[in-house]
Motif scaffolding. Structure first.
Motif, short mmCIF file in Angstrom:
data_model
loop_
_atom_site.label_atom_id
_atom_site.label_comp_id
_atom_site.label_asym_id
_atom_site.label_seq_id
_atom_site.Cartn_x
_atom_site.Cartn_y
_atom_site.Cartn_z
N UNK A 119 0.84 -1.20 0.00
CA UNK A 119 0.00 0.00 0.00
C UNK A 119 0.87 1.25 0.00
N UNK A 120 1.89 1.27 0.85
CA UNK A 120 2.79 2.43 0.91
C UNK A 120 3.51 2.62 -0.42
N UNK A 121 3.96 1.53 -1.02
CA UNK A 121 4.65 1.61 -2.31
C UNK A 121 3.71 2.16 -3.37
N UNK A 122 2.46 1.67 -3.38
CA UNK A 122 1.47 2.16 -4.34
C UNK A 122 1.20 3.65 -4.12
N UNK A 123 1.12 4.08 -2.86
CA UNK A 123 0.90 5.51 -2.58
C UNK A 123 2.05 6.35 -3.12
N UNK A 124 3.29 5.90 -2.91
CA UNK A 124 4.45 6.64 -3.42
C UNK A 124 4.41 6.74 -4.95
N UNK A 183 3.38 9.90 -9.82
CA UNK A 183 2.63 10.10 -11.06
C UNK A 183 1.85 11.41 -11.02
N UNK A 184 1.24 11.70 -9.89
CA UNK A 184 0.49 12.96 -9.76
C UNK A 184 1.41 14.17 -9.90
#
Length: 157
Positions: free
Chosen positions: A116-121, A126-127
């Motif tokens: 989850x943390x990796x996906x958030x980063x 990307x944003x």
């Protein structure tokens, strides 16, 4: 009566020797098959017919039924003893499995949180990149104010 007479003389009967061998063997084993093998190492033969167990002393020609030795020596009594011995092992197994399950859950939770943390980063990167691209595009789409003023002789429209 004959057995009582032998015991009164201070001697041990062959049935007592079978009882002793059975007691030792049932304390060391968890099932009937291993129990039979262990008794065989003492020289005591066993046979099972239905739910009737019979024992034969190595020095005797006769078989004696378990009910003549006592209820603890019958199949049901032996199975109760085996079940009693297996309960502490089952508890240990349950504790070990619950420990291993708790470890598994903790590791799984850690892995999920890491993903989850990796996906958030990744999403944040990307944003940020999308914002940069949008800012660049907006700057390219904007007309330069100076050129407009020069073209209109300094007048703003």
């Amino acid at each position: 009566q004959a057995e009582k007479a032998v015991l009164e003389k201070g001697q041990s009967s062959w049935k007592d020797e079978i009882r002793q061998a059975v007691n030792v063997s049932k304390s060391r084993n968890n099932d009937f098959e291993s129990f039979q093998e262990d008794l065989g190492s003492f020289g005591v033969e066993t046979k099972l017919r239905g739910s009737t167990v019979s024992y034969k002393h190595p020095d005797e020609k006769k078989w004696v039924r378990a009910k003549k030795l006592g209820s603890d020596y019958e199949l049901e009594g032996l199975e109760i003893e085996f079940a009693r011995q297996n309960k502490p092992r089952e508890r240990e197994t349950d504790e070990q499995s619950s420990k291993s399950w708790n470890d598994f859950e903790r590791e799984t939770d850690e892995q999920r949180n890491n993903r989850i943390e990796k996906a958030k980063r990744i999403v944040e990167r990307q944003n940020a990149r999308n914002r940069e691209i949008a800012d660049e595009k907006e700057q390219q789409d904007r007309r330069p104010v100076r050129k407009t003023r020069e073209r209109d002789n300094g007048m703003e429209l």
